[in-house]
Design an enzyme around this catalytic site. Structure first.
Site, PDB file in Angstrom:
ATOM      1  N   ASP A  21       9.156  -4.553  -2.561  1.00 52.46           N
ATOM      2  CA  ASP A  21       9.975  -5.117  -3.653  1.00 52.46           C
ATOM      3  C   ASP A  21      10.776  -6.090  -2.829  1.00 52.46           C
ATOM      4  OD1 ASP A  21      10.557  -6.207  -6.024  1.00 52.46           O
ATOM      5  OD2 ASP A  21      10.640  -4.300  -7.171  1.00 52.46           O
TER       6      ASP A  21
HETATM    7  C1  BGC Z   1      11.561  -7.386  -8.891  1.00 52.34           C
HETATM    8  C2  BGC Z   1       9.962  -7.365  -8.730  1.00 52.34           C
HETATM    9  C3  BGC Z   1       9.757  -9.097  -8.463  1.00 52.34           C
HETATM   10  C4  BGC Z   1      10.813  -9.540  -7.276  1.00 52.34           C
HETATM   11  C5  BGC Z   1      10.368 -10.954  -6.910  1.00 52.34           C
HETATM   12  C6  BGC Z   1      12.552  -7.687  -7.983  1.00 52.34           C
HETATM   13  O1  BGC Z   1      13.737  -7.873  -8.260  1.00 52.34           O
HETATM   14  O2  BGC Z   1      11.828  -6.024  -9.026  1.00 52.34           O
HETATM   15  O3  BGC Z   1       9.377  -7.172  -9.921  1.00 52.34           O
HETATM   16  O4  BGC Z   1       8.389  -9.413  -8.124  1.00 52.34           O
HETATM   17  O5  BGC Z   1      12.244  -9.141  -7.394  1.00 52.34           O
HETATM   18  O6  BGC Z   1      11.318 -11.875  -7.814  1.00 52.34           O
END
Ligand code: BGC
Length: 875
Positions: free
Chosen positions: A248
């Site tokens: 993530d």
């Molecule tokens: C989120 C993810 C997301 C990523 C990219 C993170 O803050 O938890 O679900 O895909 O950001 O934007």
């Protein structure tokens, strides 16, 4: 050769060709190039090596629309993004119980991704809905892993049919937003396997996603992204996943540990710090180069496999067709929760509406509305819809239907007027309320649009309450007094406590219907659409009734999953807790009969499913959702009352009947035995229950299943709460017995993992000031109005290590210097500063400031110098 075997042979040949290209490229890469490939180069992209013919990979959110940012990328939906179709969010999609529709939606998303140059779409989200308060529940499918896994598998098949990759997230046990980057999910292995991993297992085994996103949190003491048990032993070895694991955004803490555990890409762009550290680990013999090679193979496979789709994509997609598909999904996901005859109508009792509708007795229910019914539209959501959540999934939609616009443009119903009725901020407004009451007095029906506000459902923060805003409840009550027929249209991505439901005759749950959701709702009001969705999660009567009400969300270092297996209906049914609306529930404008259930066997006599006849016994077309629950009333090993193991959505015309089969797979009778460390089956008689919801079982079959003869792992253990399912308040001793070890300490310790919200416990006056400012901003965020300031929530819950992993310029050495400061380095500086003052009569402040700043600046400079040297070697 059959068509299938030809296709399989072609796939095999394609894989071989891809494998050869991967090996050839790998052989030409330097260690520096390999290491640098495993970290992002931009907010959403990896590094390209043109000389090696390796293009960059582009990732993009998200689960219900492509959030591609051509310029100024960030990961929280703060900046704008290119226009894309905003499909309904996962909550609505799951309410359709239609994996094929999820697949059609996935295919449209995949197509949009291609046209925007996106190789990997960061979705679907399939974390289990542990509590209705999780701020991201709107992005997840269900409280049930089977349903979540099946819907996710449909979605992934669709996305990947376009040649790009899907990336199911967040793996695993990521059920709260509070402290989301540093919360340790503590649970027993059986709960982990049966609830939090099973959805992912279904999607991996059935749909073969080419990527998967590891979650921010720790699982039983180890970050998910560094968790060998999760990433290598289970995901890769047991389930056969051969794709790339992507962290993530900012979710990598120790990159070397991540790579060793099976994590491929760390995102977003940590600069040269992590590639350098990875390279040093190999050179120092702390990490075998073959491990890096394995990760690079995964990375290259993903790049080469998805690149052709992006390169050959057309420049645009059909916006009209995708808007129409978004409307179809929203329409199929509508759940009719109540549809009573209006009070006082001939034949209507004060009876519960659902019951009246279910047996078809009494006067006609309120919905659908007859042509030219005089309708008063009330509620701010009619003009400014809630159709998606906030955070990284925020889509810049190509267009947006509102109920007010649709109603004004249509002549199906006669619109007598519109009044907002309440202030979205939650403030009371006597004027707005009075105007709405005045309006509905002159109408046949009041259609009241209520819902959860933007601030309540967002990535980065959990909800505080399950209640609807009091000013909305007050409005509804006033409207009820003034109008004989009241219909509520409810928007929101998670259940709300439903004490106010008595004040309406009909309740249609729109969930978060995407950019065309309002049109779908209007069509249901006037009967063009028969709402046939069923709830993918239970609506408890109140927050206090939910199984982890006392502990969710955890503000401490650990989140204890004390309720174990008893999440959602598994809890309410086992512990006999009455609910507002059960899992799987949904009314319809028609009725269905279920009959003649029979076991379906394979050629070798194995049970492969249950067949039954479903008949539409009403007057309009609609879809039934037949659900198959497995129960073992005479179990020895404790288990929930029953569990969903199959379902099927059947579209039927009035009077039509069809024979359908609900398939069972090899997960139908298994449980995870913590003593043998394996999936086992308890032998004996099982009930196969077919229902219209988990609470409305219509047919039951018995079947005998051969067991594996494993011992009861809980024999002699004091785990009574888990035997009865009464887990709302599990004593420490029982939870420890379930875990098989002492409960880990929930205390936050000073280190890289401590969050900004913990700085008040540090030993640094400077960090106390940071804490005070941030806490004040955080409190202001919940002042009640408008959209939340996500930056504040993000930083408040952010651990110190993320300062390095979220930015390309800050090396981890700086974080370590800050940790030293948090441990009291700065306070210690008073001693030399005093000494200098005693000797020289001055310089106290200068010495003290230097004492604090020099180590941080030195760490920064050292990191920059080493990273620059690495970059030179990389070339
Ligand atoms: C989120 C993810 C997301 C990523 C990219 C993170 O803050 O938890 O679900 O895909 O950001 O934007």
């Amino acid at each position: 050769m059959t068509t299938d075997s030809k296709a399989a042979a072609a796939r095999g040949a394609g894989r071989e060709e891809l494998g050869a290209r991967v090996e050839d490229t790998l052989g030409k890469m330097s260690l520096e190039q390999k290491c640098a490939l495993l970290s992002g180069a931009t907010a959403f992209g990896t590094r390209a090596y043109p000389a090696l013919d390796v293009p960059a990979l582009e990732f993009s959110d998200g689960p219900h629309g492509v959030r591609h940012q051509s310029a100024g990328a960030n990961h929280l939906g703060i900046g704008g993004s290119d226009p894309a179709t905003c499909f309904p969010t996962a909550v609505t999609v799951a309410n359709t119980w239609d994996p094929d529709l999820a697949s059609r939606m996935g295919a449209a998303l995949g197509e949009e991704a291609r046209t925007m140059g996106v190789n990997v779409l960061l979705g679907p989200g399939l974390c289990l809905k542990r509590s209705p308060l999780c701020g991201r529940d709107f992005e997840y499918f269900s409280e049930d892993p089977y349903l979540a896994g099946k819907m996710a598998a449909g979605f992934v098949r669709g996305v990947q049919s376009q040649g790009v990759a899907a990336c199911p997230k967040h793996f695993a046990a990521n059920s709260q937003e509070t402290r989301r980057q540093a919360s340790d999910s503590v649970m027993d292995e059986r709960t982990l396997r049966e609830l939090y991993l099973t959805g992912f297992e279904h999607v991996v085994r059935e749909a073969h996603p080419q990527a998967i996103m590891s979650s921010y949190n720790l699982v039983n003491g180890t970050y998910a992204n560094e968790n060998d048990h999760l990433l290598t032993q289970i995901l890769r070895n047991e389930w056969g996943f051969d794709g790339a694991v992507v962290t993530d955004w900012g979710g990598s803490v120790d990159h070397v540990a991540g790579v060793r555990a099976g994590s491929t890409f760390q995102m977003p762009a940590p600069g040269m710090d992590d590639p350098r550290v990875l390279c040093e680990a190999v050179r120092a013999g702390r990490l075998a180069e073959s491990v890096v090679d394995d990760r690079v193979r995964e990375a290259l496979r993903l790049v080469f496999a998805t690149d052709p789709a992006v390169r050959t994509a057309s420049a645009a997609f059909d916006q009209d067709a995708h808007h129409e598909l978004a409307r179809t999904v929203a329409a199929e996901g509508l759940v009719l929760l109540k549809n009573a005859a209006p009070a006082g109508a001939v034949g209507a009792g004060a009876a519960d509406a659902a019951a009246a509708d279910a047996d078809g007795a009494g006067a006609a229910p309120v919905l659908p509305l007859a042509a030219h019914t005089r309708v008063a539209l009330v509620g701010d959501f009619a003009r400014v819809p809630r159709y998606q959540g906030a955070g990284s999934s925020l889509v810049n939609c190509t267009r947006l239907d509102t109920l007010l616009d649709v109603a004004q443009a249509s002549d199906d119903l006669d619109l007598v007027g519109y009044e907002p009725g309440f202030a979205r901020s939650g403030e009371k407004s006597a004027t707005k309320l009075a105007a709405a009451v005045e309006l509905v007095r002159g109408a046949d029906v009041a259609v009241v649009c209520l819902g959860l506000g933007e601030v309540e459902e967002t990535e980065g923060a959990d909800r505080r309450t399950m209640d609807l805003a009091p000013n909305q409840v007050e409005l509804l009550h006033a409207v009820r007094e003034a109008c004989g027929r009241v219909v509520v249209l409810l928007s929101g991505g998670a259940p709300v406590s439903a004490g106010w439901v008595a004040d309406c005759d009909a309740l249609l749950y729109l969930a978060l219907g995407g950019q065309a959701g309002a049109r779908a709702a209007y069509d249901a009001l006037c009967g063009r659409v028969n709402p046939s969705g069923h709830l993918a999660e239970t609506w408890a009567r109140s927050l206090a009734d939910t199984p982890c009400a006392r502990t969710f969300p955890s503000d401490e270092a650990t989140a204890e999953y004390r309720e174990g297996l008893y999440v959602g209906y598994r809890y309410y049914q086992t512990a006999s807790v009455p609910v507002a609306f059960p899992f799987g529930f949904g009314l319809s404008y028609t009725r269905f009969a279920y009959a003649d259930a029979a076991p379906e066997l394979t050629a070798t006599g194995e049970l492969r499913g249950v067949s039954l006849t479903v008949e539409n016994v009403g007057d309009v077309a609609g879809a039934a959702v037949a659900q198959l629950y497995v129960a073992k009333p005479d179990h020895v090993v404790f288990r929930p009352e029953q569990e969903l193991k199959g379902f099927c959505r059947v579209e039927l015309s009035p009077g039509e009947k069809r024979r359908v089969t609900i398939e069972l797979d090899d997960t139908a009778f298994r449980y995870y035995n913590v003593r043998t460390g394996a999936w086992e089956v308890e032998g004996g008689t099982y009930e196969l229950r077919i229902g219209d919801s988990c609470d409305d079982i219509r047919l039951t079959l018995l079947t005998t299943v051969a067991g594996t003869g494993a011992p009861d792992p809980y024999e002699g253990l004091g785990v009574d709460s888990y035997r009865t399912g009464r887990v709302a308040d599990v004593p420490d001793a029982e939870f420890a017995a379930l875990l098989g070890h002492a409960i880990p300490s929930p205390r936050v310790t000073i280190g890289r993992d401590m969050c900004f919200r913990d700085l008040g416990h540090s030993r640094s006056p400077i960090l106390w000031v940071v804490y005070a400012v941030l806490s004040a901003l955080h409190r202001r965020n919940y002042g009640g109005s408008g959209a939340p300031n996500l930056n504040v929530e993000f930083v408040y819950n952010m651990p110190l290590h993320a300062i390095a992993t979220m930015t390309p310029v800050v090396p981890m050495g700086v974080v370590d210097a800050l940790v030293r400061e948090a441990r009291g380095w700065g306070l210690l500086g008073v001693v030399p500063a005093l000494l200098v003052r005693l000797i020289t009569g001055g310089w106290f402040a200068a010495v003290w400031v230097l004492w604090v700043l020099v180590p941080i600046a030195a760490a920064f400079a050292e990191g920059l110098a080493r990273n620059a040297a690495f970059e030179r070697r990389l070339g």
